[in-house]
Design a protein around this motif. Structure first.
Motif, short mmCIF file in Angstrom:
data_model
loop_
_atom_site.label_atom_id
_atom_site.label_comp_id
_atom_site.label_asym_id
_atom_site.label_seq_id
_atom_site.Cartn_x
_atom_site.Cartn_y
_atom_site.Cartn_z
N ARG A 45 0.84 -1.20 0.00
CA ARG A 45 0.00 0.00 0.00
C ARG A 45 0.88 1.26 0.00
O ARG A 45 0.62 2.21 -0.74
N LYS A 97 -4.74 4.07 -1.89
CA LYS A 97 -5.25 2.93 -1.13
C LYS A 97 -5.32 3.31 0.36
O LYS A 97 -4.46 4.02 0.86
N LYS A 98 -6.33 2.78 1.04
CA LYS A 98 -6.51 3.04 2.47
C LYS A 98 -6.27 1.76 3.25
O LYS A 98 -6.53 0.66 2.75
N ARG A 99 -5.82 1.91 4.46
CA ARG A 99 -5.57 0.76 5.33
C ARG A 99 -6.89 0.05 5.63
O ARG A 99 -7.91 0.67 5.90
N GLY A 100 -6.85 -1.27 5.54
CA GLY A 100 -8.01 -2.07 5.88
C GLY A 100 -8.99 -2.31 4.76
O GLY A 100 -9.89 -3.10 4.89
N GLN A 101 -8.84 -1.62 3.64
CA GLN A 101 -9.73 -1.83 2.51
C GLN A 101 -9.00 -2.61 1.43
O GLN A 101 -8.07 -2.12 0.81
N SER A 102 -9.41 -3.84 1.26
CA SER A 102 -8.79 -4.77 0.29
C SER A 102 -7.28 -4.81 0.43
O SER A 102 -6.55 -4.65 -0.55
N ASP A 103 -6.80 -4.98 1.67
CA ASP A 103 -5.36 -5.17 1.89
C ASP A 103 -4.98 -6.52 1.29
O ASP A 103 -5.46 -7.56 1.73
N SER A 104 -4.14 -6.47 0.29
CA SER A 104 -3.76 -7.72 -0.37
C SER A 104 -2.39 -7.55 -1.01
O SER A 104 -1.88 -6.45 -1.14
#
Length: 129
Positions: free
Chosen positions: A29, A104-111
């Motif tokens: 991210r 990208k934000k932390r916790g949203q579709s962390d992949s």
């Protein structure tokens, strides 16, 4: 005839493995957001978007800098895949197939993605990254 096939697995990592995977996703991210910010600056200056190869050179430099040296702890392949995703996002935007890439934000579709180097041990039901 060659056939490509994908598999989907549910992972059950232990505590340390889960922390490592969260750290890898966070590094991906960070690289995506930092690259997107630099791409935006470049675009606002009136230049064309930079290719994945040029952004990978940034990644090498970031790993050398003292404040971002923690990127060395993450595998390089997922970080490079993020740069490829950003390049694809920019190309799709300029070809009017998608909206402009977003941060990208932390916790949203962390992949993160491993294109190679994954070992599957079917006898013991284990996957090694």
């Amino acid at each position: 005839m060659k056939r490509l096939q994908a598999f989907k697995f549910q992972l059950r990592p232990n505590g340390q493995q889960e922390r490592d995977m969260r750290r890898f996703a966070g590094a991906c991210r960070f690289v995506f957001n930092k690259s997107l910010a630099l791409q935006n600056e470049n675009h606002e200056a009136g230049n064309k978007y930079l290719s994945c190869a040029q952004m990978t050179a940034w990644l090498v430099e970031w790993k050398k800098e003292p404040e971002t040296q923690w990127l060395k702890e993450s595998p390089s392949q997922p970080l490079q895949q993020v740069l490829k995703d950003l390049e694809r996002g920019y190309k799709n935007f300029f070809q009017k197939r998608a909206s402009f890439p977003r941060f990208k934000k932390r916790g949203q579709s962390d992949s993160f993605r491993y294109p190679q180097g994954v070992k599957l041990d079917q006898d013991n039901s284990r996957i090694s990254l």
